[in-house]
Structure formats: structure tokens, C-alpha cells
Design an enzyme around this catalytic site. Structure first.
Site, mmCIF file in Angstrom:
data_model
loop_
_atom_site.group_PDB
_atom_site.id
_atom_site.type_symbol
_atom_site.label_atom_id
_atom_site.label_comp_id
_atom_site.label_asym_id
_atom_site.label_seq_id
_atom_site.Cartn_x
_atom_site.Cartn_y
_atom_site.Cartn_z
ATOM 1 N N HIS A 109 0.856 -1.180 0.000
ATOM 2 C CA HIS A 109 0.000 0.000 0.000
ATOM 3 C C HIS A 109 0.900 1.240 0.000
ATOM 4 O O HIS A 109 1.982 1.223 0.587
ATOM 5 C CB HIS A 109 -0.882 0.007 1.249
ATOM 6 C CG HIS A 109 -1.942 1.064 1.214
ATOM 7 N ND1 HIS A 109 -1.686 2.376 1.543
ATOM 8 C CD2 HIS A 109 -3.237 0.992 0.856
ATOM 9 C CE1 HIS A 109 -2.792 3.074 1.381
ATOM 10 N NE2 HIS A 109 -3.750 2.271 0.965
ATOM 11 N N GLU A 151 -4.068 2.704 -7.115
ATOM 12 C CA GLU A 151 -4.448 3.796 -6.207
ATOM 13 C C GLU A 151 -3.456 4.963 -6.327
ATOM 14 O O GLU A 151 -2.407 4.950 -5.687
ATOM 15 C CB GLU A 151 -4.409 3.330 -4.756
ATOM 16 C CG GLU A 151 -5.436 2.315 -4.347
ATOM 17 C CD GLU A 151 -5.659 2.344 -2.843
ATOM 18 O OE1 GLU A 151 -6.810 2.242 -2.420
ATOM 19 O OE2 GLU A 151 -4.667 2.540 -2.083
HETATM 20 O O1 G3P Z 1 -6.493 1.380 0.640
HETATM 21 C C1 G3P Z 1 -7.512 2.255 0.419
HETATM 22 C C2 G3P Z 1 -7.102 3.652 0.483
HETATM 23 O O2 G3P Z 1 -5.812 3.949 0.338
HETATM 24 C C3 G3P Z 1 -8.038 4.608 -0.150
HETATM 25 O O3 G3P Z 1 -8.315 5.524 0.806
HETATM 26 O O4 G3P Z 1 -9.637 7.095 2.038
HETATM 27 O O5 G3P Z 1 -9.207 7.466 -0.379
HETATM 28 O O6 G3P Z 1 -10.735 5.663 0.333
HETATM 29 P P1 G3P Z 1 -9.551 6.499 0.677
#
Ligand code: G3P
Length: 223
Positions: free
Chosen positions: A93, A141
């Protein structure tokens, strides 16, 4: 895990530490029961065993270490996650990056133990490289959108569809998820439309005024 799915990363937000998180986990499991949606929970390591005992939906680790069980004080080998009741784990992550060499060791070990791996990627190049290690899932992400109010599916749809295309070319066995700023059923529906098999999210539920209500809205996007 069954897809399409919603993977809820609890991170270490104060709202989910200890009993608060255990209670929320039970409410999230009831959402899965009521709606039939595939929901996966990723609590902090300290709460993983308790959470896995309390719910019947899959519980994943937030991180795993490429170490053997033994004289490895403070590390979390995959065997420890398995014994704690985990069905899988996140790795790499953006808030807990791991060296490529470590992932090349630990991803096959997780597979041998029956632990599913969601490898996180910050960008298309990393996603393509990670596909070569054959994790069951890759979650794209963009770090700059994490915790924000704008979903990656709105801010950077080309990164999501690009990740789907490049990962499937590199390794068609890998299933693609996306995350960062995902908050509504529309964001979830868009993520599926862009070719992913689900989303990874945190603040949109964990920091919501009513986390259960927020999750109930999100799962409507899976249909
Ligand atoms: O692992 C999920 C995360 O990094 C996303 O965070 O708060 O943008 O949904 P968020």
C-alpha cells in the site's frame, strides 16, 4: 474473495481501533448479509484475529512481511496472518511500501498458504511490473487522491482503464481493483464500468458520520 467486491481498509483511523472497530465490523458484516454484496474487511494487525472471529466475511491483513516464522520479533509472516484467521492480505500500500524483492518472496508464499494477495500500485508502470508476480489482485491507487473527496474514477478514469488494459496484457490471471477517494455508489459503478472487479476504500466509510449507511449506499454500485 467473490467479485465484484468492496474491500474496506480500516487503516489505523481512531474510529476503528479496538472495540470500536470490532463493533463496526459486525455492522459491515450485516450489510453483506442483508444485501448479498461481497465485502472484505482489512483491520489493523492488532485487531485482525478478534475481527476474524466476530464476522463470517473475509478479513485481510493490511501488510505482510517476507520473513519466516521464528526469531523475527515484531514482523508479521504470512503464517501469522493465516493463524489469526485472515483470508488474504494487502501488500505494498502507498502508506506501507515494500521492496520488489520482498514481494517476489512473500507473494508465492502467501499463495502456497491459500492467502489471497491484493498488491497495491501507485501508477501504471508499477501495476504492470507487479502483474509479473501474479498476485490474485492488483489495486491501482494514485497516492495523491487517497483520502480526498474526488474519486479516482472521476479524477483519473484513464489511469483506471489503463491499469486494466496493461495488467491484463501483462498477466490475464490478475484481477484489477481501484481505489482513492471512492465514496459513492456512482464511484463504484464507474469503477466496474472502467473494467475493474471492485474497489478498495477507507475514509468514505470509516470516517463517515454513519459508516454503515455509507457502506449500504456503496454496495448499490456493485449491481
Ligand atoms: O487502501 C484504500 C485507500 O488507500 C483509499 O483511501 O480514504 O481514499 O478511500 P480512501
Amino acid at each position: 474473495m467473490r467479485t465484484p467486491a468492496i474491500v474496506l481498509n480500516f487503516k489505523t483511523y481512531p474510529e476503528i481501533l479496538g472495540k470500536k472497530g470490532w463493533d463496526l465490523a459486525k455492522r459491515f458484516a450485516s450489510v453483506a448479509d442483508d444485501t448479498g454484496a461481497s465485502i472484505v474487511l482489512a483491520p489493523p494487525t492488532a485487531d485482525l484475529a478478534r475481527t476474524a472471529k466476530l464476522v463470517h466475511i473475509p478479513v485481510f491483513g493490511q501488510h505482510v512481511d517476507a520473513v519466516e516464522p521464528g526469531q523475527t520479533t515484531g514482523w508479521t509472516p504470512p503464517e501469522a496472518l493465516l493463524e489469526a484467521g485472515a483470508a488474504g492480505t494487502l501488500i505494498n500500500h502507498s502508506e506501507r511500501k515494500v521492496a520488489w524483492e520482498e514481494m517476489a518472496i512473500v507473494i508465492p508464499r502467501c499463495r502456497a498458504l491459500g492467502l489471497e494477495v491484493i498488491a497495491c500500485a501507485d501508477d501504471l508502470a508499477e501495476a504492470e511490473t507487479l502483474a509479473k508476480l501474479s498476485p490474485e489482485y492488483i489495486a491501482i491507487e494514485p497516492p495523491e487522491l487517497i483520502g480526498g473527496d474526488v474519486s479516482v474514477t472521476t479524477a483519473k478514469p484513464e489511469v483506471v482503464s489503463g491499469a486494466v488494459a496493461r495488467i491484463q496484457t501483462a498477466n490475464p490471471k490478475v484481477t484489477v481493483l481501484c481505489g482513492a477517494g471512492v465514496r459513492t455508489r456512482k464511484d463504484v459503478a464507474k469503477a466496474l464500468e472502467l473494467g475493474t472487479s471492485g474497489v478498495l476504500l477507507a475514509s468514505g466509510v470509516i470516517r463517515a458520520k454513519d459508516p454503515e449507511k455509507a457502506l449500504r449506499d456503496l454496495v448499490k454500485g456493485l449491481r
